[in-house]
Design a protein around this motif. Sequence first.
Motif, PDB file in Angstrom:
ATOM      1  N   GLU A  98      -2.588   0.014  -1.028  1.00 59.51           N
ATOM      2  CA  GLU A  98      -3.779  -0.702  -1.613  1.00 59.51           C
ATOM      3  C   GLU A  98      -4.997   0.485  -1.660  1.00 59.51           C
ATOM      4  N   SER A  99      -5.091   1.122  -0.504  1.00 55.72           N
ATOM      5  CA  SER A  99      -6.355   2.140  -0.494  1.00 55.72           C
ATOM      6  C   SER A  99      -6.058   3.383  -1.175  1.00 55.72           C
ATOM      7  N   MET A 100      -4.854   3.287  -1.889  1.00 59.32           N
ATOM      8  CA  MET A 100      -4.624   4.551  -2.911  1.00 59.32           C
ATOM      9  C   MET A 100      -4.927   3.987  -4.072  1.00 59.32           C
ATOM     10  N   LEU A 101      -4.930   2.968  -4.510  1.00 58.32           N
ATOM     11  CA  LEU A 101      -5.227   2.503  -5.877  1.00 58.32           C
ATOM     12  C   LEU A 101      -6.578   2.922  -6.379  1.00 58.32           C
ATOM     13  N   PRO A 102      -7.521   2.760  -5.846  1.00 54.59           N
ATOM     14  CA  PRO A 102      -8.704   3.412  -6.372  1.00 54.59           C
ATOM     15  C   PRO A 102      -8.811   4.743  -6.690  1.00 54.59           C
ATOM     16  N   VAL A 103      -8.011   5.392  -6.094  1.00 47.35           N
ATOM     17  CA  VAL A 103      -7.852   6.924  -6.182  1.00 47.35           C
ATOM     18  C   VAL A 103      -6.956   7.119  -7.507  1.00 47.35           C
ATOM     19  N   ALA A 163      -9.613   6.998   2.412  1.00 52.47           N
ATOM     20  CA  ALA A 163      -8.429   6.244   2.285  1.00 52.47           C
ATOM     21  C   ALA A 163      -7.469   6.805   3.542  1.00 52.47           C
ATOM     22  N   LEU A 164      -7.145   8.353   3.649  1.00 49.69           N
ATOM     23  CA  LEU A 164      -6.498   8.716   4.427  1.00 49.69           C
ATOM     24  C   LEU A 164      -6.938   8.641   5.871  1.00 49.69           C
ATOM     25  N   GLU A 165      -8.050   8.887   6.168  1.00 48.58           N
ATOM     26  CA  GLU A 165      -8.865   8.656   7.468  1.00 48.58           C
ATOM     27  C   GLU A 165      -8.771   7.234   8.062  1.00 48.58           C
ATOM     28  N   ALA A 194       7.664  -6.261   8.563  1.00 51.47           N
ATOM     29  CA  ALA A 194       6.601  -5.247   8.817  1.00 51.47           C
ATOM     30  C   ALA A 194       7.347  -3.833   8.141  1.00 51.47           C
ATOM     31  N   ARG A 195       8.582  -3.539   8.309  1.00 49.60           N
ATOM     32  CA  ARG A 195       9.309  -2.495   7.909  1.00 49.60           C
ATOM     33  C   ARG A 195       9.164  -2.419   6.412  1.00 49.60           C
ATOM     34  N   LYS A 196       9.361  -3.625   5.513  1.00 49.69           N
ATOM     35  CA  LYS A 196       9.377  -3.763   4.351  1.00 49.69           C
ATOM     36  C   LYS A 196       7.904  -3.593   3.646  1.00 49.69           C
ATOM     37  N   PHE A 197       6.955  -3.937   4.490  1.00 46.18           N
ATOM     38  CA  PHE A 197       5.568  -3.984   3.874  1.00 46.18           C
ATOM     39  C   PHE A 197       4.608  -3.181   4.560  1.00 46.18           C
ATOM     40  N   ALA A 198       5.109  -2.177   5.515  1.00 44.54           N
ATOM     41  CA  ALA A 198       4.482  -1.017   6.097  1.00 44.54           C
ATOM     42  C   ALA A 198       3.398  -0.525   5.316  1.00 44.54           C
ATOM     43  N   VAL A 199       3.695   0.036   4.123  1.00 41.72           N
ATOM     44  CA  VAL A 199       2.918   0.829   3.321  1.00 41.72           C
ATOM     45  C   VAL A 199       2.091  -0.113   2.494  1.00 41.72           C
TER      46      VAL A 199
END
Length: 180
Positions: free
Chosen positions: A80-85, A117-119, A70-75
Amino acid sequence: MSDAPRSEPSFDAQPVSPAPAAAPAASVPDAAAELAELKLRHAEMSDAYLRAKAEVENTRRRAEEEISKARKFAVESFAESMLPVKDSLEAALAIENATPEQLREGSHATLRQLSQALERHKVLEVAPTAGSKFDPHQHQAISVVPSEHEANTVVAVLQKGYLIVDRVLRPALVTVSAPK
């Protein structure tokens, strides 16, 4: 030496009971059977204890692995939601002869993607309105200026702040009204 008669202590005669006889021969096998039964129960309890101890250890180890993952992959989800940006920004830079209108329209679309993505990840804006009460938990006063507003109210927002759920990620930078 005295001639007075001596009194001797009196002992009540009580019958002496004979020492208990050795246990009958029939109780020795019962004791051996009971001992065997107790040894069997002890072995069962020891086995149950060791199994329970191993299960607790396995559960603890699995929980530690889950926490580590969970710590390793928390972000991961956020990334993934930042990739389209990022894709949108790269596409905008790839257009060599873009008009100002195209750049403006693309910038607005990219900003919408970023805001969505932030929301989705519970990152909320803190943008107090002019005249709202100064909240030191969510705002950071950069300066205090004379104003027509009530004392300790927000006059202007210099930079929006952000919350993650209810935790301040960055306080809003504000100008606050001075006491009159």
